[in-house]
Scaffold this motif. Sequence first.
Motif, PDB file in Angstrom:
ATOM      1  N   THR A 347       0.819  -1.218   0.000  1.00 54.96           N
ATOM      2  CA  THR A 347       0.000   0.000   0.000  1.00 54.96           C
ATOM      3  C   THR A 347       0.848   1.261   0.000  1.00 54.96           C
ATOM      4  N   ALA A 348       2.151   1.122  -0.203  1.00 52.98           N
ATOM      5  CA  ALA A 348       3.037   2.289  -0.175  1.00 52.98           C
ATOM      6  C   ALA A 348       2.577   3.344  -1.170  1.00 52.98           C
ATOM      7  N   GLY A 349       2.491   4.577  -0.676  1.00 52.58           N
ATOM      8  CA  GLY A 349       2.131   5.692  -1.542  1.00 52.58           C
ATOM      9  C   GLY A 349       0.653   5.945  -1.682  1.00 52.58           C
ATOM     10  N   ARG A 350      -0.194   5.041  -1.195  1.00 53.75           N
ATOM     11  CA  ARG A 350      -1.634   5.294  -1.341  1.00 53.75           C
ATOM     12  C   ARG A 350      -2.406   5.147  -0.033  1.00 53.75           C
ATOM     13  N   GLY A 351      -1.694   5.075   1.083  1.00 50.29           N
ATOM     14  CA  GLY A 351      -2.373   4.957   2.367  1.00 50.29           C
ATOM     15  C   GLY A 351      -1.771   5.857   3.419  1.00 50.29           C
ATOM     16  N   HIS A 352      -2.608   6.222   4.373  1.00 49.80           N
ATOM     17  CA  HIS A 352      -2.152   7.009   5.518  1.00 49.80           C
ATOM     18  C   HIS A 352      -2.759   6.380   6.766  1.00 49.80           C
ATOM     19  N   VAL A 353      -1.908   5.961   7.713  1.00 49.03           N
ATOM     20  CA  VAL A 353      -2.363   5.346   8.958  1.00 49.03           C
ATOM     21  C   VAL A 353      -2.074   6.311  10.094  1.00 49.03           C
ATOM     22  N   THR A 354      -3.075   6.539  10.929  1.00 54.02           N
ATOM     23  CA  THR A 354      -2.946   7.496  12.020  1.00 54.02           C
ATOM     24  C   THR A 354      -3.579   6.913  13.276  1.00 54.02           C
ATOM     25  N   THR A 355      -3.196   7.453  14.424  1.00 58.34           N
ATOM     26  CA  THR A 355      -3.753   6.960  15.685  1.00 58.34           C
ATOM     27  C   THR A 355      -5.089   7.603  16.015  1.00 58.34           C
ATOM     28  N   TRP A 356      -5.415   8.721  15.435  1.00 63.13           N
ATOM     29  CA  TRP A 356      -6.731   9.350  15.627  1.00 63.13           C
ATOM     30  C   TRP A 356      -6.842  10.547  14.701  1.00 63.13           C
ATOM     31  N   CYS A 357      -8.082  10.980  14.472  1.00 65.09           N
ATOM     32  CA  CYS A 357      -8.278  12.117  13.586  1.00 65.09           C
ATOM     33  C   CYS A 357      -9.643  12.745  13.872  1.00 65.09           C
ATOM     34  N   PRO A 358      -9.867  13.974  13.384  1.00 59.44           N
ATOM     35  CA  PRO A 358     -11.170  14.633  13.557  1.00 59.44           C
ATOM     36  C   PRO A 358     -12.183  14.038  12.571  1.00 59.44           C
ATOM     37  N   GLN A 359     -12.988  13.088  13.036  1.00 58.79           N
ATOM     38  CA  GLN A 359     -13.778  12.255  12.129  1.00 58.79           C
ATOM     39  C   GLN A 359     -14.781  13.046  11.291  1.00 58.79           C
ATOM     40  N   GLU A 360     -15.523  13.959  11.904  1.00 59.55           N
ATOM     41  CA  GLU A 360     -16.518  14.703  11.130  1.00 59.55           C
ATOM     42  C   GLU A 360     -15.855  15.500  10.007  1.00 59.55           C
ATOM     43  N   GLN A 361     -14.712  16.083  10.299  1.00 59.70           N
ATOM     44  CA  GLN A 361     -13.991  16.844   9.279  1.00 59.70           C
ATOM     45  C   GLN A 361     -13.505  15.929   8.159  1.00 59.70           C
ATOM     46  N   VAL A 362     -13.057  14.734   8.539  1.00 55.90           N
ATOM     47  CA  VAL A 362     -12.611  13.769   7.533  1.00 55.90           C
ATOM     48  C   VAL A 362     -13.774  13.350   6.632  1.00 55.90           C
ATOM     49  N   LEU A 363     -14.909  13.006   7.228  1.00 54.39           N
ATOM     50  CA  LEU A 363     -16.045  12.523   6.446  1.00 54.39           C
ATOM     51  C   LEU A 363     -16.577  13.579   5.488  1.00 54.39           C
ATOM     52  N   ARG A 364     -16.410  14.841   5.844  1.00 62.15           N
ATOM     53  CA  ARG A 364     -16.909  15.910   4.986  1.00 62.15           C
ATOM     54  C   ARG A 364     -15.867  16.381   3.967  1.00 62.15           C
ATOM     55  N   HIS A 365     -14.706  15.761   3.987  1.00 63.97           N
ATOM     56  CA  HIS A 365     -13.667  16.141   3.027  1.00 63.97           C
ATOM     57  C   HIS A 365     -14.049  15.616   1.646  1.00 63.97           C
ATOM     58  N   PRO A 366     -13.902  16.414   0.602  1.00 68.82           N
ATOM     59  CA  PRO A 366     -14.321  15.983  -0.740  1.00 68.82           C
ATOM     60  C   PRO A 366     -13.566  14.777  -1.280  1.00 68.82           C
ATOM     61  N   ALA A 367     -12.400  14.449  -0.715  1.00 72.68           N
ATOM     62  CA  ALA A 367     -11.643  13.296  -1.205  1.00 72.68           C
ATOM     63  C   ALA A 367     -12.215  11.971  -0.710  1.00 72.68           C
ATOM     64  N   VAL A 368     -13.014  11.992   0.358  1.00 73.41           N
ATOM     65  CA  VAL A 368     -13.512  10.764   0.972  1.00 73.41           C
ATOM     66  C   VAL A 368     -14.772  10.289   0.266  1.00 73.41           C
ATOM     67  N   GLY A 369     -14.727   9.029  -0.194  1.00 71.96           N
ATOM     68  CA  GLY A 369     -15.864   8.498  -0.939  1.00 71.96           C
ATOM     69  C   GLY A 369     -16.492   7.272  -0.326  1.00 71.96           C
ATOM     70  N   CYS A 370     -15.889   6.725   0.745  1.00 77.16           N
ATOM     71  CA  CYS A 370     -16.410   5.509   1.355  1.00 77.16           C
ATOM     72  C   CYS A 370     -15.955   5.444   2.802  1.00 77.16           C
ATOM     73  N   PHE A 371     -16.817   4.932   3.669  1.00 77.06           N
ATOM     74  CA  PHE A 371     -16.527   4.845   5.101  1.00 77.06           C
ATOM     75  C   PHE A 371     -16.650   3.391   5.534  1.00 77.06           C
ATOM     76  N   LEU A 372     -15.531   2.765   5.874  1.00 79.12           N
ATOM     77  CA  LEU A 372     -15.518   1.413   6.438  1.00 79.12           C
ATOM     78  C   LEU A 372     -15.630   1.564   7.943  1.00 79.12           C
ATOM     79  N   THR A 373     -16.788   1.163   8.513  1.00 79.95           N
ATOM     80  CA  THR A 373     -17.114   1.513   9.886  1.00 79.95           C
ATOM     81  C   THR A 373     -17.639   0.332  10.677  1.00 79.95           C
ATOM     82  N   HIS A 374     -17.497   0.419  12.006  1.00 80.69           N
ATOM     83  CA  HIS A 374     -18.062  -0.571  12.926  1.00 80.69           C
ATOM     84  C   HIS A 374     -19.528  -0.287  13.219  1.00 80.69           C
ATOM     85  N   ASN A 375     -20.034   0.848  12.760  1.00 87.23           N
ATOM     86  CA  ASN A 375     -21.428   1.243  12.961  1.00 87.23           C
ATOM     87  C   ASN A 375     -21.776   1.563  14.410  1.00 87.23           C
TER      88      ASN A 375
END
Length: 524
Positions: A347-375
């Motif tokens: 996955t080199a070059g196409r992934g970013h792994v982080t320990t936490w992030c501002p989720q609402e801001q991430v979900l509203r980012h135009p680059a995000v097209g799918c959410f893999l979630t625990h619900n």
Amino acid sequence: MATRPHVVVVPYPNAGNINPALQLAKLLHRHGVYITFVNTEHNHRRVQAAMGAGAAVLSSGEGFRFEAIPDGLSESDDRGAPDAGRRLCKSVTSPCAAASLRDLVERLGREPGVPPVTCLLPTAPMSLFALGVARELGVPAMVFWCASAASLRATMSIRELEERGYVPLKDESMLTNGYLETTIIDWIPGMLPMSLGDLMTFIRTTDPNDFWLSFSKSMVDNCTNADALILNTFHNLEADVLAAVRGDCRCVVYSIGPLGSLLRHGGAAAADDSVRVSLWKQDAACIAWLDTQEEQRSVVYVNFGSNTVLTPEQGLAASGHPFLWSIRENLAPGGVWALPPAFAAETAGRGHVTTWCPQEQVLRHPAVGCFLTHNGWNSTCEGVAAGVPMVCWPGCMDQFANCKYACDVWAVGVRLDAEERRDQVAERVREGAGRWREAAAAGHGGSSYQNLLAMVTALHHVGREPSIDCSNQDLIQEIRRKRYTKGASERTCRTGGRQHKRLGTVMDRGGLAVVREEPGWYLV
């Protein structure tokens, strides 16, 4: 001059309760309510450590302050152990917790310049002791159920599940022989028919004295017998379930959600925008990484919350899509940076792994097209509000029911093990996600905003005779009769400027109806 209402918000000490409770507190603060937000001492220290210099917002501001009470566990307790949740629930609902909250409320009442406490607002687990404190001190209590209305209605049905012989399970073979998946529960009012296993994971026990079953029953009893009940949902999303909940509750039910959408409503910056509580260090670098993505709606965002251990690295590697994976260090075996080397290479070059992030801001980012979630409910609500299609991978508690609704009712997601044609599913989910994003936009005319205003009105009227506005005929038409159980003496119920004498019943809607019981007015 009327005294400013003062609400003490007491969330259960996990992120799933703290985050929505803080959002609700901000909404009330923006409508003139003085807020005291109560963390546990352990979490208060965690927030200070995680936020560093940003922890200065924990000092008292104009009408918004933070306090802390002990959670009853020592700092040497292993809070990551398998039984940590049970020990914490027992500890925070003990008589010691009640004494700490009572002392805090009494101290607040003695502080100069601080209005007297007029309402306690615990999240559901904390209601097991907070309601007793409220009654002892003579102030109303509103309980905040942080999960879905469907999960509340399912929990309200535990006793009937027991009476019908579904719970507890007859023997342990039922956990693995398909019984949970093939036994359909289709008689719970307002709810979608679903398998027994999807209702909630607490029913997966053979022990009639199971702690979580007993705890859930006590918790839901407090919710339905409080002075008011608040849910982070909105009418169109869970209309049938909300109607059933309101029909079975003895109190006013405010559906006020999605809370994040309500906070963003209006667009103008607010004085409490800087008020934040985070138990983990947030990673602003993930937003910068999303900004570098050239194709819109191309990134798969992966987050399984604060408690669930899942390892989707094989699927992420095989998908070929860029991804942002947020995973807590304590949930990754060996730590985040101990992921398999083959995964990192593929996955080199196409992934970013982080320990936490501002989720609402991430979900509203135009680059995000799918959410893999625990619900989890907060994640599900935020995904619906952002209009991001979900791939659902539930793990525990109410997540299976949330997944069922997301996939089969709202058509915003697909379960990971679903055997359907991918192209058909993708089109259906995209359409559903767009539709619900528009429905979740909480404007002035929306039901959630009107319910928020009704709740604020009720808080301003605590302790004095309310002034009822009868001009809203739609509101008056929705008034329902409810059973009022504080004794059987005759009471006067005032609704719409008229007085009705009833025996053991009241008329209520949106906190604008009250029962007269000397020496004051009581919300119902």
